[in-house]
Motif scaffolding. Structure first.
Motif, PDB file in Angstrom:
ATOM      1  N   HIS A   1      28.977   3.837  29.244  1.00 52.89           N
ATOM      2  CA  HIS A   1      28.022   2.896  28.632  1.00 52.89           C
ATOM      3  C   HIS A   1      27.649   3.363  27.219  1.00 52.89           C
ATOM      4  O   HIS A   1      27.604   2.551  26.273  1.00 52.89           O
ATOM      5  CB  HIS A   1      26.784   2.775  29.506  1.00 52.89           C
ATOM      6  CG  HIS A   1      25.694   1.961  28.867  1.00 52.89           C
ATOM      7  ND1 HIS A   1      25.721   0.584  28.815  1.00 52.89           N
ATOM      8  CD2 HIS A   1      24.548   2.346  28.230  1.00 52.89           C
ATOM      9  CE1 HIS A   1      24.642   0.147  28.185  1.00 52.89           C
ATOM     10  NE2 HIS A   1      23.905   1.197  27.824  1.00 52.89           N
ATOM     11  N   HIS A   2      27.381   4.662  27.073  1.00 54.24           N
ATOM     12  CA  HIS A   2      26.994   5.192  25.757  1.00 54.24           C
ATOM     13  C   HIS A   2      28.135   5.052  24.748  1.00 54.24           C
ATOM     14  O   HIS A   2      27.907   4.668  23.586  1.00 54.24           O
ATOM     15  CB  HIS A   2      26.585   6.663  25.877  1.00 54.24           C
ATOM     16  CG  HIS A   2      25.188   6.869  26.357  1.00 54.24           C
ATOM     17  ND1 HIS A   2      24.079   6.513  25.623  1.00 54.24           N
ATOM     18  CD2 HIS A   2      24.711   7.395  27.521  1.00 54.24           C
ATOM     19  CE1 HIS A   2      22.972   6.826  26.286  1.00 54.24           C
ATOM     20  NE2 HIS A   2      23.331   7.353  27.460  1.00 54.24           N
TER      21      HIS A   2
ATOM     22  N   LYS B   1      20.845   8.221  21.221  1.00 51.03           N
ATOM     23  CA  LYS B   1      21.147   8.885  22.496  1.00 51.03           C
ATOM     24  C   LYS B   1      22.646   8.938  22.767  1.00 51.03           C
ATOM     25  O   LYS B   1      23.112   9.763  23.561  1.00 51.03           O
ATOM     26  CB  LYS B   1      20.438   8.166  23.649  1.00 51.03           C
ATOM     27  CG  LYS B   1      18.926   8.346  23.649  1.00 51.03           C
ATOM     28  CD  LYS B   1      18.310   7.677  24.868  1.00 51.03           C
ATOM     29  CE  LYS B   1      16.803   7.869  24.895  1.00 51.03           C
ATOM     30  NZ  LYS B   1      16.175   7.221  26.079  1.00 51.03           N
ATOM     31  N   SER B   2      23.390   8.075  22.095  1.00 53.57           N
ATOM     32  CA  SER B   2      24.842   8.042  22.318  1.00 53.57           C
ATOM     33  C   SER B   2      25.586   9.119  21.527  1.00 53.57           C
ATOM     34  O   SER B   2      26.730   9.454  21.861  1.00 53.57           O
ATOM     35  CB  SER B   2      25.410   6.671  21.929  1.00 53.57           C
ATOM     36  OG  SER B   2      24.850   5.653  22.729  1.00 53.57           O
TER      37      SER B   2
ATOM     38  N   SER C   1      25.662  10.355  34.913  1.00 57.85           N
ATOM     39  CA  SER C   1      26.819   9.808  35.617  1.00 57.85           C
ATOM     40  C   SER C   1      27.936   9.459  34.632  1.00 57.85           C
ATOM     41  O   SER C   1      27.706   9.261  33.438  1.00 57.85           O
ATOM     42  CB  SER C   1      26.416   8.558  36.394  1.00 57.85           C
ATOM     43  OG  SER C   1      26.081   7.510  35.493  1.00 57.85           O
ATOM     44  N   GLN C   2      29.155   9.346  35.174  1.00 60.22           N
ATOM     45  CA  GLN C   2      30.290   8.986  34.338  1.00 60.22           C
ATOM     46  C   GLN C   2      30.163   7.558  33.826  1.00 60.22           C
ATOM     47  O   GLN C   2      30.591   7.248  32.706  1.00 60.22           O
ATOM     48  CB  GLN C   2      31.595   9.167  35.123  1.00 60.22           C
ATOM     49  CG  GLN C   2      32.832   9.095  34.250  1.00 60.22           C
ATOM     50  CD  GLN C   2      34.070   9.611  34.965  1.00 60.22           C
ATOM     51  OE1 GLN C   2      33.965  10.443  35.846  1.00 60.22           O
ATOM     52  NE2 GLN C   2      35.239   9.109  34.590  1.00 60.22           N
ATOM     53  N   SER C   3      29.548   6.691  34.623  1.00 63.41           N
ATOM     54  CA  SER C   3      29.338   5.314  34.157  1.00 63.41           C
ATOM     55  C   SER C   3      28.361   5.288  32.985  1.00 63.41           C
ATOM     56  O   SER C   3      28.502   4.469  32.061  1.00 63.41           O
ATOM     57  CB  SER C   3      28.830   4.442  35.303  1.00 63.41           C
ATOM     58  OG  SER C   3      27.579   4.907  35.777  1.00 63.41           O
ATOM     59  N   ALA C   4      27.381   6.193  33.008  1.00 60.42           N
ATOM     60  CA  ALA C   4      26.440   6.281  31.876  1.00 60.42           C
ATOM     61  C   ALA C   4      27.165   6.752  30.623  1.00 60.42           C
ATOM     62  O   ALA C   4      26.875   6.262  29.514  1.00 60.42           O
ATOM     63  CB  ALA C   4      25.287   7.220  32.224  1.00 60.42           C
TER      64      ALA C   4
END
Length: 321
Positions: free
Chosen positions: A37-38, A7-8, A31-34
């Protein structure tokens, strides 16, 4: 088979392509945080930093650039394989071409491509210099390059240059050289091709990366020295030189795809002089691994079918890099 966090991968590709976490978040609707995270998960898995982060500035590391090339290619192949299974035999394709070729040859013919292949969604990527042969740039290229590992190159066209000028400048030439007709001008220029240098010559840098080199080679093919007193108008690209000739600034060397002798549409006249075959040949370039893709085959066949107004090859020559 040990795979990275799958998914990344589309997240990494989007961030690298857009050079922005926030724009990638908007495109992927997360989101930008997601996004962060990726990217962190992928960097942790690889054990390598993929981006330099300097405030708001984002830049791929050397490892990131190498990884992007492979990831982009793999994601594109997955997308195309899925489209093929779904029955979408013609899909999106990006073609990178030189600016002059795009403006004078390709765009006037695109309506025929659309009519013949309405499901082919073609994006034109225009370049002023040699494009980077990579999936990140385009899927198919018209280029003078003919060697890169993993690419096939099909001969497309060998460039020929010949002098043209406006109708008004032609009349000036007839008057100055004391002839009465274009036929008499032809005889005089064949006997004394150096007479052309009595008029301003238009030169472009991009052809040989040197001003006046195009004309020096033309005179050499005429077995003449270029006169030292020649007056030049200098332009960076052949497309600008062509436009300058239209506006009567002087005599320009243009090529087959910029000038249709049987149907001239720009007011230019081909002068009765010899033609210079340049050292450049154009090739259709694409990844060898993608040579059987339906959309790519459609485009390659169509490009070759439209060569009737250029010099056709004696046989199709495909070079594998």
């Amino acid at each position: 088979m040990k795979l990275p966090p799958l998914k990344s991968l589309p997240v990494f590709e989007a961030v690298a392509r857009l050079n922005s976490f926030s724009q990638a978040a908007n495109e992927l609707h997360i989101s930008q945080s997601a996004i962060s995270h990726h990217i962190k998960a992928l960097e942790d898995y690889l054990g390598e930093q993929l981006f330099f982060r300097l405030g708001r500035k984002l830049e791929l590391t050397s490892e990131g650039k190498a990884y992007l090339d492979q990831v982009s290619s793999s994601l594109n192949q997955i997308a195309r394989a899925s489209e093929s299974i779904k029955g979408e035999t013609e899909a999106r394709l990006r073609l990178a071409v030189y600016s002059s070729f795009a403006v004078y040859w390709l765009i006037p013919r695109l309506h025929k491509l659309k009519r013949q292949h309405p499901n082919l969604d073609l994006t034109i990527e225009m370049t002023f210099s040699e494009p980077e042969l990579s999936d990140r740039t385009a899927d198919c290229f018209i280029t003078i390059d003919k060697e890169k590992r993993g690419f096939d190159f099909e001969w497309f066209y060998t460039e020929r240059l010949f002098p043209v000028c406006s109708q008004s400048l032609l009349q000036d030439m007839i008057s100055t050289l004391e002839v009465k007709t274009k036929q008499e001008l032809e005889i005089k220029l064949k006997q004394q091709p150096e007479l052309i240098a009595q008029f301003p010559l238009i030169t472009s840098y991009s052809m040989y990366e040197s001003y006046a080199e195009d004309w020096r080679r033309w005179f050499a093919e005429e077995d003449r020295e270029m006169p030292a007193e020649t007056t030049f108008h200098r332009f960076s690209h052949l497309m600008l030189a062509h436009e300058a000739a239209i506006h009567s600034l002087g005599i320009a060397l243009v090529n087959d795809y910029m000038f249709n002798e049987t149907q001239p549409q720009d007011g230019l006249v081909k002068l009765p002089c010899s033609t210079h075959t340049s050292s450049d040949s154009f090739y259709i370039a694409y990844k060898h691994s993608r040579r059987h893709e339906p959309a790519l085959q459609v485009l390659r066949r169509w490009l070759r079918s439209e060569l009737n107004e250029l010099t056709p090859p004696s046989s199709m020559n495909v070079i594998s890099g």
